[in-house]
Design an enzyme around this catalytic site. Structure first.
Site, mmCIF file in Angstrom:
data_model
loop_
_atom_site.group_PDB
_atom_site.id
_atom_site.type_symbol
_atom_site.label_atom_id
_atom_site.label_comp_id
_atom_site.label_asym_id
_atom_site.label_seq_id
_atom_site.Cartn_x
_atom_site.Cartn_y
_atom_site.Cartn_z
ATOM 1 N N ASN A 1 0.860 -1.183 0.000
ATOM 2 C CA ASN A 1 0.000 0.000 0.000
ATOM 3 C C ASN A 1 0.892 1.227 0.000
ATOM 4 O OD1 ASN A 1 -2.826 -1.119 0.216
ATOM 5 N ND2 ASN A 1 -1.732 -2.244 1.829
ATOM 6 N N GLU A 2 1.213 1.657 -1.199
ATOM 7 C CA GLU A 2 2.147 2.756 -1.397
ATOM 8 C C GLU A 2 1.473 4.083 -1.054
ATOM 9 O OE1 GLU A 2 5.009 1.945 -1.651
ATOM 10 O OE2 GLU A 2 5.511 0.544 -3.241
#
Ligand code: F6R
Length: 669
Positions: free
Chosen positions: A176-177
């Site tokens: 989850n950038e």
């Protein structure tokens, strides 16, 4: 906030064995800090094992959320040990992994499927049908349905009881950038450039590193009943601090854990090093209450911090400055701002010397400044035997090219040892150009010419050379020649260069490398041959691929094998930081100022590493070349000294002293 009644009762039933430290106001999540990642991993594994056993007694399954990467390797090793030696069964365990690269088949050695088999599944009695990972080969049209099914499977299994996480340098959990919303679920994600760069070593270069992954979302992770995020090493300390002390933001998805009732950050000392309680402990309370003291180092750190905070030279700080910043205790130690300032100023002043190896007694005039930083028994020996250890073939000139030139010019016997070949960072194109040139000159004899012709054809056709041991050796040789040319610019004689080609570097992909006795024996042999008075080594634990860390560990183990050697008693060890970061001001023990000419000479030396120019294109948003980063870093340091009220230099190279004794005890290497 997740306030699920079912959730807390389950966690009570878990009897968490990881005890959080008492929390300070600036920390928005519970933390636990261990002296080393090994001890921390064992503690996390103990809590998981207790949960598995408790569920076995109730004849229930337990659902684990699992992570991959370098962080959980020791945790999995401990689970395997518990299985083998203490009979821990995984028959009632169901697992869901966070993510998988895309597109990447499960059989690929870099896939997370493969990772899980190698590190855990193949060594325990888990049922294969109980293990789940997203499928990195799913067709584009099927991705959404596949991701929805993954979420359904988690729900059908009863939800995740215990979620293990690592943290990326972008602050990601799972993949989850930055920008991933709180409500995100399992989906196809685009990897951040920094994440790809950190993974590029595993894939043999950035161009071969996947751009996408399938990852559980933030919401999927936050539904776990218990979450433990593990982080090791200095290179994680800044992002760990932001995740724990900063605001909750989609830019650092690990910060969402602040909103979970049963999440915890488990850190080693190095990863905890950026927290306020470690960096500026006077801000969280009296030092004595934290088991700390106002020793020289702590005083210096506080004085430098205050000078930077107030944008004032050290000698201009007033009693009011100290009082306003809550540093009354420090004033009490020295009596007044005047005395405190003087102490801080001279400590910094005494780090500076243009004679990094000490002065030649025959050329010292009465009144010449003492060379204070040197402390070992060999302080008065002149000339000295100096060994510069360079992990890759360019770290010597990048990190301490100016100092290297000075040591040679001042008459010391300087040897440079390049620890690894650096072959992995040479592109196929660089070799193709050499082959093409050799063919054009017509100098190659028939069998070699034929092979070169075939290789060139393959490159023109496929854009890559056929991988072989010979190609790898050529790449190492190219770097060797670059290092020879760069060292020549610094005045180091070719017969004083040592190419150790430590075998650990050649053996496997970066994340799987480990030191062997042969690596240590090579290092030990060199040390005993040279018996150096001064050793310069890369203390740069920020290196994302871990090569510098392993090189430093090789030095530590080699020194441990030399403790009875008389030369070690007289030796001093200086650590430099490399390309990625500079020492904090309060950590610096030796500062070598450079003149503008020396900066240019260092630049010429760095230019010799031509094959490394392309690396600048692979470093996320930072497109500066190595020479630019080196110059910016050493100029910034000179400016920082100047802002403290010390002399104004063109550039400074900095080193931290590590007494061999302390170094041998250091646990985070
Ligand atoms: C891995 C994952 C990632 C890693 C993170 C840290 O399954 O989801 O979030 O945990 O990138 O990687 P390492 O541990 O290699 O530093």
């Amino acid at each position: 906030m997740i306030r699920d009644v079912r959730c807390s009762s389950v966690v009570e039933a878990l009897m968490p064995t990881l005890v959080p430290l008492p929390r300070y106001g600036c920390e928005h999540a519970p933390i636990s800090v261990f002296p080393s990642s090994r001890e921390a991993s064992r503690a996390v594994a103990a809590e998981v094992a207790a949960l598995i056993r408790a569920r076995q007694q109730e004849r229930r399954t337990v659902v684990l959320g699992l992570a991959t990467g370098s962080t959980p390797v020791a945790f999995y090793a401990e689970l395997v040990r518990l299985h083998r030696e203490e009979g821990l069964s995984f028959a009632n365990v169901v697992t869901f992994n966070l993510d998988e690269y895309c597109p990447l088949p499960a059989a690929d050695p870099q896939s997370y499927h493969h990772f899980m088999r190698v590190h855990l599944f193949d060594h325990i009695d888990i049922r294969p049908e109980n293990t789940h990972l997203p499928d990195g080969t799913v067709a584009a049209a099927e991705v959404d349905a596949h991701c929805r099914r993954y979420e359904e499977l988690i729900r059908a299994a009863g939800g995740i009881d215990f979620q293990i996480l690592g943290i990326g340098r972008t602050g990601h959990i799972g993949f989850n950038e930055p920008g991933s919303p709180r409500r995100s679920r399992t989906r196809l994600v685009t990897l951040d450039p920094l994440t790809r760069r950190d993974a590029s070593g595993d894939f043999g270069g950035e161009e071969h590193t996947p751009r996408y992954a399938l990852s559980m979302g933030v919401a999927s992770i936050m539904e776990a009943r218990r979450i433990v995020l593990m982080a090791w090493g200095q290179h994680k300390s800044a992002i760990v601090r932001a995740a724990i002390e900063g605001e909750v933001t989609t830019q650092i998805t690990a910060s969402f854990l602040q909103e979970h009732d049963h999440a915890m950050f488990v850190l080693d000392e190095a990863a905890a090093g950026g927290l306020t309680r470690r960096r500026t402990p006077w801000l969280v309370g009296a030092l004595e209450d934290q088991g700390l003291a106002w020793d020289e180092r702590m005083q210096r750190r506080a004085i430098l911090w205050l000078s930077q905070q107030r944008h004032k030279a050290i000698l201009k700080l007033t009693d009011d400055d100290y009082n306003d910043a809550g540093l009354q205790d420090l004033l009490r130690v020295r009596g007044s701002a005047y005395e405190t300032n003087r102490a801080g100023f001279y400590q910094m002043q005494h780090t500076i010397t243009g004679w990094p190896g000490g002065r030649d007694p025959l050329r010292t005039q009465p009144g010449d400044a003492l060379v204070r930083p040197l402390r070992a028994k060999s302080a008065d020996v002149f000339p000295k035997r100096v060994l510069v250890l360079s992990p890759h073939p360019d770290d010597d000139v990048i990190a301490m090219g100016g100092t290297l030139c000075r040591l040679v010019e001042q008459g010391h016997t300087v040897d440079v040892a390049y620890q690894v070949s650096g072959a992995a960072a040479v592109s196929d194109e660089a070799i193709w150009r050499q082959l093409y040139f050799s063919l054009q000159t017509g100098q190659l004899l028939p069998p070699a010419a034929q092979r070169a012709r075939e290789a060139c054809e393959a490159f023109e056709r496929d854009g890559a050379l056929p991988p072989s041991a010979e190609l790898r050796r050529w790449k190492g040789l190219v770097r060797r020649h670059e290092a020879v040319a760069a060292a020549r610019i610094c005045g180091v004689r070719t017969d004083h260069l040592h190419f150790l080609d430590l075998p650990f570097y050649e053996s496997d992909t970066p994340r799987r490398r480990s030191l062997a006795e042969t690596d240590v024996a090579i290092m030990r042999g060199l040390l005993n041959e040279l018996r150096p008075h001064l050793i310069y080594a890369a203390g740069d634990l920020d290196d994302p691929h871990g090569t510098h860390r392993l090189c430093l560990r090789a030095l530590r183990e080699a020194l441990a094998g030399c403790v009875r050697e008389p030369w070690l008693d007289e030796a001093e060890l200086w650590l430099y930081r490399g390309e990625w970061a500079e020492w904090e001001l309060d950590e610096i023990d030796l500062a070598v100022p450079l003149s503008p000419q020396e900066v240019l000479r260092r630049r010429r030396a760095i230019f010799r590493h031509e094959t490394q120019k392309d690396q600048a294109l692979f470093t996320g948003d930072d497109r500066r070349e190595f020479w630019q980063r080196t110059e910016d870093r050493s100029r910034r340091l000179a400016d920082a000294y100047n802002a403290l009220g010390l002399a104004e230099y063109e550039a400074i190279e900095a080193f931290k002293r590590a007494s061999p004794d302390e170094f041998l005890r250091q646990t985070d290497v």
